[in-house]
Design a protein around this motif. Sequence first.
Motif, PDB file in Angstrom:
ATOM      1  N   GLU A   9       0.915  -1.205   0.021  1.00  0.00           N
ATOM      2  CA  GLU A   9      -0.053  -0.017   0.055  1.00  0.00           C
ATOM      3  C   GLU A   9       0.856   1.296  -0.101  1.00  0.00           C
ATOM      4  O   GLU A   9       0.550   2.161  -0.635  1.00  0.00           O
ATOM      5  N   LEU A  10       1.975   1.241   0.675  1.00  0.00           N
ATOM      6  CA  LEU A  10       2.963   2.361   0.999  1.00  0.00           C
ATOM      7  C   LEU A  10       3.522   2.590  -0.620  1.00  0.00           C
ATOM      8  O   LEU A  10       3.588   3.492  -0.867  1.00  0.00           O
ATOM      9  N   GLN A  11       3.898   1.501  -1.057  1.00  0.00           N
ATOM     10  CA  GLN A  11       4.479   1.605  -2.431  1.00  0.00           C
ATOM     11  C   GLN A  11       3.458   1.872  -3.418  1.00  0.00           C
ATOM     12  O   GLN A  11       3.983   2.938  -4.162  1.00  0.00           O
ATOM     13  N   ASP A  12       2.430   1.747  -3.556  1.00  0.00           N
ATOM     14  CA  ASP A  12       1.208   2.473  -4.249  1.00  0.00           C
ATOM     15  C   ASP A  12       1.064   3.983  -3.977  1.00  0.00           C
ATOM     16  O   ASP A  12       0.981   4.589  -4.888  1.00  0.00           O
ATOM     17  N   HIS A  13       1.109   4.256  -2.733  1.00  0.00           N
ATOM     18  CA  HIS A  13       0.975   5.678  -2.689  1.00  0.00           C
ATOM     19  C   HIS A  13       2.399   6.468  -3.207  1.00  0.00           C
ATOM     20  O   HIS A  13       2.156   7.508  -3.605  1.00  0.00           O
ATOM     21  N   LEU A  14       3.304   5.808  -2.952  1.00  0.00           N
ATOM     22  CA  LEU A  14       4.645   6.458  -3.360  1.00  0.00           C
ATOM     23  C   LEU A  14       4.745   6.728  -4.972  1.00  0.00           C
ATOM     24  O   LEU A  14       4.901   7.522  -5.600  1.00  0.00           O
ATOM     25  N   MET A  15       4.170   5.486  -5.653  1.00  0.00           N
ATOM     26  CA  MET A  15       3.670   5.701  -6.961  1.00  0.00           C
ATOM     27  C   MET A  15       2.852   6.588  -7.540  1.00  0.00           C
ATOM     28  O   MET A  15       3.229   7.331  -8.454  1.00  0.00           O
ATOM     29  N   THR A  16       1.938   6.992  -6.816  1.00  0.00           N
ATOM     30  CA  THR A  16       0.918   7.839  -7.154  1.00  0.00           C
ATOM     31  C   THR A  16       1.420   9.302  -6.914  1.00  0.00           C
ATOM     32  O   THR A  16       1.285  10.232  -8.024  1.00  0.00           O
ATOM     33  N   VAL A  17       2.279   9.396  -5.938  1.00  0.00           N
ATOM     34  CA  VAL A  17       3.023  10.631  -5.758  1.00  0.00           C
ATOM     35  C   VAL A  17       3.945  11.081  -6.780  1.00  0.00           C
ATOM     36  O   VAL A  17       4.018  12.016  -7.616  1.00  0.00           O
ATOM     37  N   SER A  18       4.714  10.023  -7.444  1.00  0.00           N
ATOM     38  CA  SER A  18       5.693  10.053  -8.414  1.00  0.00           C
ATOM     39  C   SER A  18       5.025  10.340  -9.847  1.00  0.00           C
ATOM     40  O   SER A  18       5.327  11.434 -10.502  1.00  0.00           O
TER      41      SER A  18
END
Length: 140
Positions: A9-18
């Motif tokens: 989930e954290l990785q998905d959030h980081l990708m969304t921010v990117s």
Amino acid sequence: MSPLLAAAELQDHLMTVSNDLERLQRLLDDAGEALSMHFYSAAGLVSGLLQQTGQLPEGCSDALRQVNEDIAGAVTALQFQDMATQLIAHTSQRLRNCQDQLARDAFGDDEDGEAVVEIAPMRPNPVTQDEMDAGSVELF
């Protein structure tokens, strides 16, 4: 929530921010290009008129010189686009490093081999300036 699920989930959030940063970069690029085009066009027109000062009504050349100075000052603001681009690229690189490390640490290597982690930027901040002042302009 399991640690693997939390990491995913954290990785998905980081990708969304990117992805959001990439969209912001495209918007800034488009705005900077449009501003440059219009400012340089206006500056060219004013310079052309200043060269014809003998044919202009009295007082117009002073007004045109002021407009030319105002345009030159406004072009300084275009440096904002360059600084913002550097900050976005720097932040995107840091986010990518976090995503890669998280994936490697949480999920390990896969059948394709060892997980690749993008190198984090060496400098803490690519842009040390935090305000714009009038003065000489060095664009891009």
